[in-house]
Scaffold this active site. Structure first.
Site, PDB file in Angstrom:
ATOM      1  CG  HIS B  12      27.000 -51.968  27.785  1.00  0.00           C
ATOM      2  ND1 HIS B  12      27.859 -52.346  27.000  1.00  0.00           N
ATOM      3  CD2 HIS B  12      26.846 -50.920  26.992  1.00  0.00           C
ATOM      4  CE1 HIS B  12      28.416 -51.674  25.505  1.00  0.00           C
ATOM      5  NE2 HIS B  12      27.315 -51.188  25.713  1.00  0.00           N
ATOM      6  CG  HIS B  14      25.733 -46.501  26.291  1.00  0.00           C
ATOM      7  ND1 HIS B  14      26.541 -45.597  25.772  1.00  0.00           N
ATOM      8  CD2 HIS B  14      24.892 -47.285  26.474  1.00  0.00           C
ATOM      9  CE1 HIS B  14      26.690 -46.567  25.178  1.00  0.00           C
ATOM     10  NE2 HIS B  14      25.904 -47.943  25.603  1.00  0.00           N
ATOM     11  CE  LYS B  94      31.928 -51.259  23.583  1.00  0.00           C
ATOM     12  NZ  LYS B  94      30.318 -50.628  24.082  1.00  0.00           N
ATOM     13  CG  HIS B 131      29.221 -51.934  19.112  1.00  0.00           C
ATOM     14  ND1 HIS B 131      28.240 -51.592  19.631  1.00  0.00           N
ATOM     15  CD2 HIS B 131      28.787 -52.468  17.555  1.00  0.00           C
ATOM     16  CE1 HIS B 131      26.860 -51.441  18.907  1.00  0.00           C
ATOM     17  NE2 HIS B 131      27.264 -52.056  17.823  1.00  0.00           N
ATOM     18  CG  HIS B 165      25.504 -54.436  22.890  1.00  0.00           C
ATOM     19  ND1 HIS B 165      26.949 -55.312  21.909  1.00  0.00           N
ATOM     20  CD2 HIS B 165      26.241 -53.729  23.220  1.00  0.00           C
ATOM     21  CE1 HIS B 165      27.085 -54.047  21.448  1.00  0.00           C
ATOM     22  NE2 HIS B 165      26.953 -52.969  21.834  1.00  0.00           N
ATOM     23  CG  ASP B 237      23.620 -51.306  25.196  1.00  0.00           C
ATOM     24  OD1 ASP B 237      24.173 -50.024  25.302  1.00  0.00           O
ATOM     25  OD2 ASP B 237      23.322 -51.616  23.750  1.00  0.00           O
TER      26      ASP B 237
END
Lengths: 334, 334
Positions: B12, B14, B94, B131, B165, B237
């Site tokens: 995960h 970004h 996602k 999420h 997460h 994350d």
């Protein structure tokens, strides 16, 4: 449309010292007839000389306003001679657990080591105000402290104990269990929850101690305030921090609510159809509980709107930039 | 003292776009063999052309590193033709509830309106990553979403669903109740609680979504990671924000952990005497669960210490300025 409050009292206020005190004092002394002045300065207000000097500074800063600063000593072990000498100069003594909040490093490490002073205060009729938080998980700190309130209320039944700035439903419920236990509640804890602090973007200007709690806690506090629960008093805990200590890494705790307290309280009580109870919540309860008379002062609010400034000097107020329906239009002491 | 990890995978991550992507990509591609790249850009990565172009940018930014970007589509209602065309290019899709986190405005408003796409994904064997937060009280959002996970896991028993997460004990417990339900957990949720964010001074650099929870939640997550729970995968994350979006009024959510993930994981697993389980947690579980082979890459860490920089460009990393005991000293792909 207008609404008048007789002698509003703020039972929990931070004025700081120096230039900050000079800036923020009029923002309370304009609107309120009296306020309890918190003693957690650096160094703390823990002796009579410092307290008298601090009071004189506040009186100078308030100017011509009809406004009585109700002075507090910072709790430590005091002798009977000290308390006898202080008694006529103070409203009460404020106890901070060491490290619980801003400038509380000199606070109490263990409640059972200071019971001699509690006994003296009980004997002399000096009220005890407490910042009631443990050092536990941030959402549990007040709840964990409630057993200490209960213990003190039982052990010192004639000591008047105020749970300062309560934030939980459990604290509201405790109020009814001990005759000598009272509470203050802030403006912001009637309105915000942790969602407003950290539910969207993180908002440092709504970060305070005790931290805002859950929706059901806020609801219990609001209902108690709206009914003017006879043991609950308004205490803003207004606490100015310069913007450099709020919008940074390691933001200080505290909301500066002083300039918007009365307009927001009127708005809130009106919205819930309970305007008739505001007088007791913001003045009557405190005078009855503590058996004192605040200076005579009528504060008139009108529904003509006000724009809250973005800043007062380098301090960002609560509701900065918002348009409020109510505003204070007149203060008279006749 | 040294410790070697085979093909660590960040499930995960970004990376953003443009200059930020160019800066942060190597900080993951150096240490990891593969990473799942989140698609919540503006506009979102919700079509194949954009996904392929984004992948090419990442491949350019990683330079010579042995590193496989595992691409994700942003969930919307897709046609079967779209999914068939995309299948070989993507690792999964996602799903963001609309407004739940950074750049999720284009997310899903109601899960029951997009079940056709879930059915297609199940049919085509495309994993679904979620999420999982409601719009409720910030400490309850994940717990309130668990019923939706359970509903989807039951209704689409062959759809591989990952709870991204996770932050609560309740989510850990749900893992064992549905065969097709998996989870990722970040580095920071193994370490911090809400106390670290808002228990002392407010720390915007530890503010993230989902917000760090209670000590008992952190403990449940940590124990599951330390035992390399077979349905739990590491996903950092890691999410870079410029300092101007963190130390301000209205701070963005996200920790930039990429540069310290492996050293901190080794430190944590060593401290708890579970180093032998780290390989599964950070690589083996993911490859087994998703049936894929990450590029071969050995990452050696040695206990010779490293000082974490205060900033990478304008991004403040997790553990900025700290001295860590472990550091990555060698990467080899032979």
């Amino acid at each position: 449309m207008e609404f008048t409050i007789d002698s509003p009292i703020d039972m929990h206020l931070h004025l700081r010292e120096g230039a900050m005190m000079e800036r923020v004092t009029p923002l309370t002394s304009n609107d309120f007839a009296a306020a309890i002045i918190m003693p957690n300065l650096v160094p703390p207000v823990d002796n009579l000389d410092r307290l008298i000097a601090y009071r004189e500074q506040i009186v100078a800063a308030k100017g011509e306003d009809v406004f009585e600063p109700l002075m507090m000593l910072f709790f430590r072990n005091y002798s009977k001679a000290e308390l006898l000498a202080a008694r006529e100069h103070i409203f009460g003594i404020k106890l901070y657990p060491a490290g619980a909040t801003t400038n509380s490093e000199a606070g109490v490490k263990a409640l059972d080591e200071v019971e001699d002073t509690f006994a003296l205060m009980e004997e002399l009729g000096i009220p005890l105000m407490i910042h009631g938080e443990t050092h536990g998980f941030v959402m549990d700190r007040e709840k964990e402290f409630l057993a200490s309130y209960a213990h003190l209320a039982e052990k010192f039944p004639k000591l008047k104990i105020t749970m300062e700035h309560i934030t939980t439903r459990d604290a509201v419920e405790l109020l009814d269990r001990y005759e000598n236990l009272y509470a203050t509640v802030t403006l912001h804890h009637l309105i915000i929850t942790l969602n407003d602090v950290a539910g969207g973007l993180l908002n440092p200007h709504l970060f305070c101690k005790p931290i805002a709690k859950r929706p059901e806690d806020r609801e219990a506090l609001l209902q108690a305030a709206l009914m003017a629960h006879p043991k609950l008093m308004f205490g803003s805990d207004s606490a100015p921090h310069p913007i450099s200590k709020k919008e940074c890494c390691g933001c200080a705790a505290g909301l500066f609510t002083a300039p918007v307290c009365l307009p927001t309280l009127v708005e809130l009580f009106e919205a819930h159809g309970q305007l008739e109870n505001l007088q007791s919540f913001v003045s009557g309860n405190a005078q009855r509980i503590h058996g004192f008379a605040a200076p005579r002062k009528q504060v008139k609010l009108e529904k003509i709107g006000m724009d809250v400034p973005a800043r007062y000097g380098d301090v960002v107020p609560y509701r900065a930039g918002e348009h409020l329906p109510w505003t204070v239009t007149q203060r008279s002491s006749n």
